[in-house]
Design a protein around this motif. Structure first.
Motif, mmCIF file in Angstrom:
data_model
loop_
_atom_site.group_PDB
_atom_site.id
_atom_site.type_symbol
_atom_site.label_atom_id
_atom_site.label_comp_id
_atom_site.label_asym_id
_atom_site.label_seq_id
_atom_site.Cartn_x
_atom_site.Cartn_y
_atom_site.Cartn_z
ATOM 1 N N VAL A 118 1.111 -1.208 0.118
ATOM 2 C CA VAL A 118 0.082 0.199 -0.082
ATOM 3 C C VAL A 118 1.226 1.580 0.104
ATOM 4 O O VAL A 118 1.603 1.284 0.610
ATOM 5 C CB VAL A 118 -1.563 0.045 1.494
ATOM 6 N N TRP A 120 1.161 4.759 1.674
ATOM 7 C CA TRP A 120 0.168 4.999 2.893
ATOM 8 C C TRP A 120 -0.254 6.062 3.021
ATOM 9 O O TRP A 120 -1.186 6.899 3.277
ATOM 10 C CB TRP A 120 1.518 4.356 4.223
ATOM 11 N N ARG A 123 -3.240 6.166 0.479
ATOM 12 C CA ARG A 123 -4.038 5.333 0.714
ATOM 13 C C ARG A 123 -5.350 5.453 -0.087
ATOM 14 O O ARG A 123 -5.751 6.972 -0.043
ATOM 15 C CB ARG A 123 -4.486 4.510 2.314
ATOM 16 N N PRO A 124 -6.271 4.010 -0.706
ATOM 17 C CA PRO A 124 -6.029 3.368 -0.807
ATOM 18 C C PRO A 124 -5.215 2.674 -1.951
ATOM 19 O O PRO A 124 -4.915 1.228 -2.467
ATOM 20 C CB PRO A 124 -7.055 2.570 -1.267
ATOM 21 N N GLN A 126 -1.723 1.311 -4.736
ATOM 22 C CA GLN A 126 -0.886 0.340 -4.235
ATOM 23 C C GLN A 126 0.434 0.529 -4.756
ATOM 24 O O GLN A 126 -0.254 1.545 -5.919
ATOM 25 C CB GLN A 126 -1.315 -0.944 -4.378
#
Length: 218
Positions: A118, A120, A123-124, A126
Motif C-alpha cells: 500500500v 500509505w 491510500r488505497p 498500491q
C-alpha cells in the motif's frame, strides 16, 4: 500519484445469480458497486447488503474492486466460508479476468512478478516496492488489438489489492478507465475495463469441480 475522488453512484437493478446451492451463492457483480460497505452511511449500499435481503445468512469469501465487474463467490454456511477462505489462501481458486488496456501490447503472453504494498500517503493506492512489497504474480495473454488498445486475458496467481491494475500500469499499458492508475486519454472511458470472467475451484463442501463464467460486457 493520487487518483480522483469519484462520487459513489452505484447501479440499480437485480443482481444476476450464476449459481446457487445449499452452501454457495455465485453472482455477477456490476461495475460501480462496492463488494462490502465503505466508511460512512453514503457507502452503505453494497453487493453483500443487497444479497442479504434475500439471503440473510450470506457470508463474504473474497472481494472485487468497486469498478470491477464479474463473478463473485459468497458462502451460505460457515463451513463453506471457512473452506473457501482456505482455498483462496493456498491459491486453489483459479481466476481469469478480461481487461482492455491502453496501447498495443507487442508480446503475445508473459508474466509480471512485481511485489506490491500500500502507498500509505495515497491510500488505497498500491505501488511496487522491491524491499517491503508482498509477492504478486500475474500471467497474461494478449487477445487482440482494438483501435490502439489491447484486449488482455489476465490470470493472477496471487490476490493482492489492485494487483492487476498496478501490474498493467507497470507494463506501460494501464487499464482503460482506471480512475487511479490511468491518466489522460487512457482514463477517458465510461467505466474501468476490467471484468472477472471465470473462476475454477472445488466446491467447498461436495468437492465437485466448479467452472463458472460470466461473459465480458465490454
Amino acid at each position: 500519484m493520487t487518483g480522483p475522488s469519484t462520487p459513489y453512484d452505484p447501479p440499480t437493478g437485480p443482481i444476476p445469480v450464476i449459481h446457487r446451492d445449499d452452501h454457495l451463492l455465485v453472482v455477477d457483480k456490476p461495475e460501480g458497486l462496492l463488494s462490502v460497505p465503505g466508511r460512512g452511511e453514503h457507502l452503505a449500499d453494497c453487493l453483500i447488503a443487497r444479497l442479504a435481503v434475500d439471503w440473510p445468512e450470506v457470508l463474504l469469501c473474497h472481494r472485487l474492486d468497486r469498478d470491477t465487474s464479474g463473478i463473485m463467490i459468497f458462502a451460505l454456511t460457515k463451513e463453506a466460508q471457512r473452506n473457501m477462505g482456505r482455498m483462496f489462501e493456498v491459491k486453489r481458486v483459479k481466476k481469469r479476468y478480461i481487461a482492455r488496456v491502453w496501447g498495443e501490447v507487442a508480446e503475445t503472453s508473459g508474466t509480471i512478478d512485481l511485489p506490491l504494498i500500500v502507498d500509505w500517503e495515497n491510500r488505497p493506492l498500491q505501488h511496487v516496492n522491491h524491499e517491503r512489497g508482498k509477492p504478486s504474480v500475474t500471467d497474461w495473454q494478449r487477445v487482440a488489438h482494438e483501435d490502439g488498445t489491447t484486449r488482455m486475458r489476465l490470470m493472477p496467481r496471487t490476490g493482492r489489492s489492485h494487483q492487476l491494475r498496478v501490474h498493467m500500469q507497470s507494463m506501460g499499458h494501464p487499464i482503460l478507465g482506471d480512475p487511479f492508475y490511468a491518466s489522460g486519454a487512457a482514463q477517458d472511458f465510461p467505466r474501468m475495463m476490467l471484468h472477472a470472467e471465470r473462476l475454477k475451484f472445488e466446491h467447498p463442501v461436495t468437492g465437485t469441480v466448479m467452472r463458472l463464467e460470466v461473459p465480458c460486457p465490454f
